[in-house]
Enzyme design. Structure first.
Site, PDB file in Angstrom:
ATOM      1  N   ASP A 150      -4.481  -1.893  -8.607  1.00 49.77           N
ATOM      2  CA  ASP A 150      -3.639  -0.863  -8.964  1.00 49.77           C
ATOM      3  C   ASP A 150      -2.267  -1.219  -9.628  1.00 49.77           C
ATOM      4  OD1 ASP A 150      -3.312  -2.018  -6.658  1.00 49.77           O
ATOM      5  OD2 ASP A 150      -2.124  -0.449  -5.573  1.00 49.77           O
TER       6      ASP A 150
ATOM      7  N   PHE B 146      10.019   2.291  -7.053  1.00 50.59           N
ATOM      8  CA  PHE B 146       9.481   2.252  -5.789  1.00 50.59           C
ATOM      9  C   PHE B 146       8.470   3.701  -6.399  1.00 50.59           C
ATOM     10  CE2 PHE B 146       9.141   1.548  -1.059  1.00 50.59           C
ATOM     11  CZ  PHE B 146       7.867   2.006  -1.160  1.00 50.59           C
TER      12      PHE B 146
ATOM     13  N   ARG C 120      -0.929   7.830  -0.678  1.00 49.35           N
ATOM     14  CA  ARG C 120      -2.284   7.214  -1.396  1.00 49.35           C
ATOM     15  C   ARG C 120      -3.095   8.515  -1.990  1.00 49.35           C
ATOM     16  NH1 ARG C 120      -2.503   1.672  -0.154  1.00 49.35           N
ATOM     17  NH2 ARG C 120      -2.178   0.992   1.903  1.00 49.35           N
TER      18      ARG C 120
HETATM   19  C1  PRP Z   1       0.021  -4.355  -3.664  1.00 51.49           C
HETATM   20  C2  PRP Z   1      -1.192  -3.925  -4.711  1.00 51.49           C
HETATM   21  C3  PRP Z   1      -1.486  -5.675  -5.230  1.00 51.49           C
HETATM   22  C4  PRP Z   1       0.117  -6.252  -4.698  1.00 51.49           C
HETATM   23  C5  PRP Z   1       0.656  -6.573  -6.015  1.00 51.49           C
HETATM   24  O1  PRP Z   1      -0.790  -4.225  -2.379  1.00 51.49           O
HETATM   25  O2  PRP Z   1      -2.166  -3.412  -4.374  1.00 51.49           O
HETATM   26  O3  PRP Z   1      -2.444  -6.138  -4.336  1.00 51.49           O
HETATM   27  O4  PRP Z   1       0.839  -5.246  -4.001  1.00 51.49           O
HETATM   28  O5  PRP Z   1       1.950  -7.281  -5.471  1.00 51.49           O
HETATM   29  P1  PRP Z   1       2.250  -8.562  -6.144  1.00 51.49           P
HETATM   30  O6  PRP Z   1       2.046  -8.513  -7.586  1.00 51.49           O
HETATM   31  O7  PRP Z   1       3.785  -8.702  -5.807  1.00 51.49           O
HETATM   32  O8  PRP Z   1       1.461  -9.784  -5.645  1.00 51.49           O
HETATM   33  P2  PRP Z   1      -0.173  -4.294  -0.873  1.00 51.49           P
HETATM   34  O9  PRP Z   1       0.158  -5.640  -0.445  1.00 51.49           O
HETATM   35  O10 PRP Z   1       0.772  -3.125  -1.006  1.00 51.49           O
HETATM   36  O11 PRP Z   1      -1.437  -3.493  -0.323  1.00 51.49           O
HETATM   37  P3  PRP Z   1      -2.155  -2.146  -0.260  1.00 51.49           P
HETATM   38  O12 PRP Z   1      -2.896  -2.323  -1.678  1.00 51.49           O
HETATM   39  O13 PRP Z   1      -3.171  -2.199   0.990  1.00 51.49           O
HETATM   40  O14 PRP Z   1      -1.297  -1.159  -0.534  1.00 51.49           O
END
Ligand code: PRP
Length: 183
Positions: free
Chosen positions: A104, A156, A169
């Site tokens: 995402d 955000f 979500r």
């Molecule tokens: C979000 C997103 C990515 C990650 C990106 O997941 O889906 O996997 O953060 O961040 P980065 O580029 O700083 O590594 P999150 O950890 O929020 O979990 P979720 O998808 O379950 O909400």
């Protein structure tokens, strides 16, 4: 639900559902062309990628297997540590497979850079990335992303899979969360 129904919680709508679906159609056509005749597997990163995966996979004019991975960062206790723990591993053996990671959002890039290395070590024939959103100003580690939907400011954002404390979500659009919600 739509951003208009949550106006008090949101400031700007950055990308509407219509814009997202149009972009995913465009990316799906590119992916279908690039992977014609190849053994492709889509890997979604839970939970944020569920909406992108659902719409992108259905936009693809070819049959393709989907698998899922759940990861979380630990170590320094913040996402910026770059150390990733697998909470749910893939069911698929990636050996000799062409892997397309479906995300995402790319924020710091740390999750993806870890996944790229991990999947390459499993013997994948190739590993590429499709991300609906990218925050170019937040990038800490450069990751080659072949398919990007939209570059957005470092704000955000919630919706279309992205949450704040597990809320928003199922919002159809991507919007900026109003500061009063999280401060
Ligand atoms: C979000 C997103 C990515 C990650 C990106 O997941 O889906 O996997 O953060 O961040 P980065 O580029 O700083 O590594 P999150 O950890 O929020 O979990 P979720 O998808 O379950 O909400």
């Amino acid at each position: 639900m739509r951003a208009a129904d949550l106006a008090d919680d949101l400031t700007d709508v950055l990308v509407t559902e219509e814009q997202i679906l149009e972009k995913l159609e465009e990316l799906a056509a590119r992916v279908a062309h690039d992977y014609a005749g190849k053994d492709l597997v889509l890997v979604g990163v839970l939970k944020g990628a569920i909406m992108v995966m659902a719409d992108f996979a259905r936009a693809l004019p070819m049959l393709v297997p989907m698998d899922w991975m759940a990861v979380s960062s630990y170590g320094a206790g913040t996402k910026s540590s770059g150390v990733v723990q697998i909470r749910k591993d893939l069911d698929t053996d990636l050996h000799d497979k062409h892997v397309l990671i479906v995300e995402d959002i790319i924020d710091s890039g740390l999750t993806l850079s870890w996944l790229l290395e991990n999947f390459t070590a499993r013997g994948a024939a190739s590993v590429e990335v499709l991300a609906l959103l990218r925050k170019p100003k937040s990038v800490k580690v450069h990751v080659d992303v072949r398919y990007v939907g939209f570059d957005i400011p470092s704000e955000f954002v919630v919706g279309y899979g992205l949450d704040y404390a597990e809320r928003y979500r199922n919002l159809r659009d991507v919007a900026v969360l109003a500061p009063h919600v999280y401060s």
